[in-house]
Design a protein around this motif. Sequence first.
Motif, PDB file in Angstrom:
ATOM      1  N   GLN A  16       0.815  -1.220   0.000  1.00 47.32           N
ATOM      2  CA  GLN A  16       0.000   0.000   0.000  1.00 47.32           C
ATOM      3  C   GLN A  16       0.848   1.269   0.000  1.00 47.32           C
ATOM      4  O   GLN A  16       0.297   2.366   0.093  1.00 47.32           O
ATOM      5  N   PHE A  50       1.722  -0.903   7.494  1.00 44.07           N
ATOM      6  CA  PHE A  50       0.746  -1.569   6.626  1.00 44.07           C
ATOM      7  C   PHE A  50       0.892  -3.092   6.668  1.00 44.07           C
ATOM      8  O   PHE A  50      -0.087  -3.824   6.516  1.00 44.07           O
ATOM      9  N   HIS A  91      -2.314  -5.423   7.431  1.00 42.74           N
ATOM     10  CA  HIS A  91      -2.848  -6.364   6.437  1.00 42.74           C
ATOM     11  C   HIS A  91      -2.222  -7.754   6.531  1.00 42.74           C
ATOM     12  O   HIS A  91      -2.460  -8.594   5.646  1.00 42.74           O
ATOM     13  N   SER A 141       0.108   7.332   0.843  1.00 46.90           N
ATOM     14  CA  SER A 141      -0.036   5.920   1.196  1.00 46.90           C
ATOM     15  C   SER A 141      -1.307   5.693   2.001  1.00 46.90           C
ATOM     16  O   SER A 141      -2.000   4.680   1.813  1.00 46.90           O
ATOM     17  N   GLN A 173      -4.083   5.838  -0.485  1.00 45.23           N
ATOM     18  CA  GLN A 173      -4.088   4.621  -1.306  1.00 45.23           C
ATOM     19  C   GLN A 173      -4.637   3.433  -0.514  1.00 45.23           C
ATOM     20  O   GLN A 173      -5.398   2.622  -1.048  1.00 45.23           O
ATOM     21  N   ASN A 174      -4.260   3.357   0.753  1.00 44.93           N
ATOM     22  CA  ASN A 174      -4.778   2.276   1.597  1.00 44.93           C
ATOM     23  C   ASN A 174      -6.263   2.461   1.871  1.00 44.93           C
ATOM     24  O   ASN A 174      -7.039   1.501   1.797  1.00 44.93           O
ATOM     25  N   ARG A 186      -4.799  -2.998  -2.552  1.00 48.31           N
ATOM     26  CA  ARG A 186      -4.457  -4.293  -1.961  1.00 48.31           C
ATOM     27  C   ARG A 186      -3.059  -4.781  -2.326  1.00 48.31           C
ATOM     28  O   ARG A 186      -2.464  -5.531  -1.573  1.00 48.31           O
TER      29      ARG A 186
END
Length: 750
Positions: free
Chosen positions: A145, A397, A401, A436, A439-440, A445
């Motif tokens: 991400q 991140f 995730h 970022s 984008q996350n 993904r």
Amino acid sequence: MAEAACNDPTDLEETKPLTMMSLTEEARDGSSTSKHGLVEFENRFKDPEEKTPVSATVRKFFKKKTSDCGVKSTLLGLFPISSTLRKYDVKEDLPNDLIAGLTAGVMMIPQGMAFAALSTLPPIVGLYISFFASATYALLGTGRQVSWGCIAVLSIMMGQILDKYDASVEDDNAVICQNGTVVTAITNTAANDTADDKSSDPSDPVTSRRMEVASGVTLVAALVVILASRLGLSRVASLLSNSLITGFTVGIAFHVGSSQLKEILGVSVARQSGIGAIVKTWIEILKKLPDTNVATLITSAICILAIYLVKRFINEKYKKRLRVPIPIDLVVAIIATLVTEYARLHKDYDVRVVKDVPVGLPAPKIPDLGLSSSYIGDGLIIAVVAYTQTLALTKTFGLEHNYPVDPGQEMLASGVVNVVCAIFSGYIAAGSVSRSMVQNGAGGRTQIASLVAAIMVLMVILFAGPYFYYLPKCVLSAIIMVSLRSMMLKLLTIPDMWRRSPLDCTVWVFTCAAVVILNPDLGLLASVVLSLLIVVLRTMVNPVTEAGQIDIGDSISVEIRSLRGYSAAKTTRHAKIIKIKTPIFYVNSEAFVNGVYEKTGVNPLEIRKAKKKMEEKSAKEKSSQGSYKKTNDDLGAGNGNIEEDKSLKSSNGTKLEFSGHEAKCRVIVLDAAQMAFVDLMGVQAIQMVIKEMKTVGVEVLISSLPENVIPLLKSTGFWEKHGEILFLSVDAALASLVATEQQRQAESVN
């Protein structure tokens, strides 16, 4: 095993009656010492060490490295995206990556141009960096991400390097006239125009050389980073704590904001550098306030207000409902460009614009390293900051995730990305926190989102350049000023940080202040020195503490805890447990010795001084009265029957107290469980404590030595000389005292 001078074994049993009772039972059959002695344990269970020749070790190392160099394993390791693509779900992942990539790409365009302006390079350089950094990192990085590109912090630091280069060029062009007057061949434009007003055309000779300086610094720093990654030096980021990085970015925010005020006001101010640059900048701006361009100021105010309101009250407030945040930066940039062109703000009201923006990608070129050789050290500092920020972002991140992050691969990716940027007329890039997060939040993904963002920026580079001719520079400054809001808000966290960790807060505040007062590179260096100094001071201040035993309710479980904060911890009159809290090495070896003396209340040097003083006093009394006698043994252990003057003062004024027939401490157990490592001076300090305590009749036992310190103890001869006082645990050490005392009593009865 030396005979323990413990008058009453029940004193030890009082400490933890249940456990010591079981240990006493073991002691009756003489098995406790052999079972729990560290030397016996190592002899029974330690595998024999293989003495492999150095040549064989080197061959084994390279054989292992080459055996792992298969094509498949190399590709999977070098290009993490290959593992991602093998598990890529087109139906589930691709729509999310497309939306996230387009969102991040929209942010990259205005931010890239704005942040490049911070470095005093043409805005198009920011787009070059955004494209090549995003595309390269997508192939090599492990952060799925993370959005790479131009960063405000790095841009302002690169601008500092270019300021030094500009100053050196002016010095080189100075000539001395016959009358001794210094004349500069290049007109000093700082009085009329700022460094940021230099040609935005990369083909301009002056601009081209400045770009080569930035690229050259980036190339060398990136190659060093790549080499460091291959040598396993990715832990260099550990030198920069989160508190230091946060304080550094906030300090940089002051530099960034101050540098943009001139564009917000539309005035010409010489770019300041060196110590006190911010103060100098504000002084110059205040002098130029009467010359403020009203049209530029109004445009700036409208743009700042629009961007802030949308981000604060729409994008942030409704971020859970908005799949994609409103790209207000790009919207404002487009609208401002159109208004400036058709309202003739540039021509009629002197609003500064970006002007010519080249179309197409730059040709790859190895920069002239001779131009940048004087600034390599500065470039390495920027590269370390870039890698540290990116690694922290990637780890965040990765935890969110649930995917692995390889610091070594991240360092390699950081180096390769910046090599590519350097070859294509860019400078050092890193992962952007704001982009970022967007984008996350937009559902990104995998690294495909970064590729989508890079493609979008590429389209702008290839086709949209001429449309940015009338983009006002004050709009780029407005975008930057609003982006600083999140960093400035971190100032409000200082009180809470102080409550949680005063030392971390100190590093944070010092770093921020140092960066503001000094300049970014000196401020960062001073902050790293402070952080290391704090680490050293932590080992020097109170390296030891007195501990006791806490019986937690069953027959075998007893915890060793410091007396401070644990009122339930029990001690004895004759045996003291001293917990070693830090490594023992050259920095704190003296503090360790003094700490043991202080916590036990036994200072052999002072006791010997007191002994000598009392002997002299006794000799005088004997010669005059012949009625006062005292034996050397009683005085040496502090165990004499002293009827008068039970406390004596040493030469430095310290009181030495003797408690009738009983010594304060007869046995010291050093609990070394927390001693992470020890060096030669540390071993010497421990030996000194053992030797000095023995001279006054106090026995020293050592327990819970970490495995990694044993080899040094063996190589220095400590193991062989003092092996009988080493035990696996505090319980084992205390049990040995009981066993020894029982054996002594049994022998005296017989």
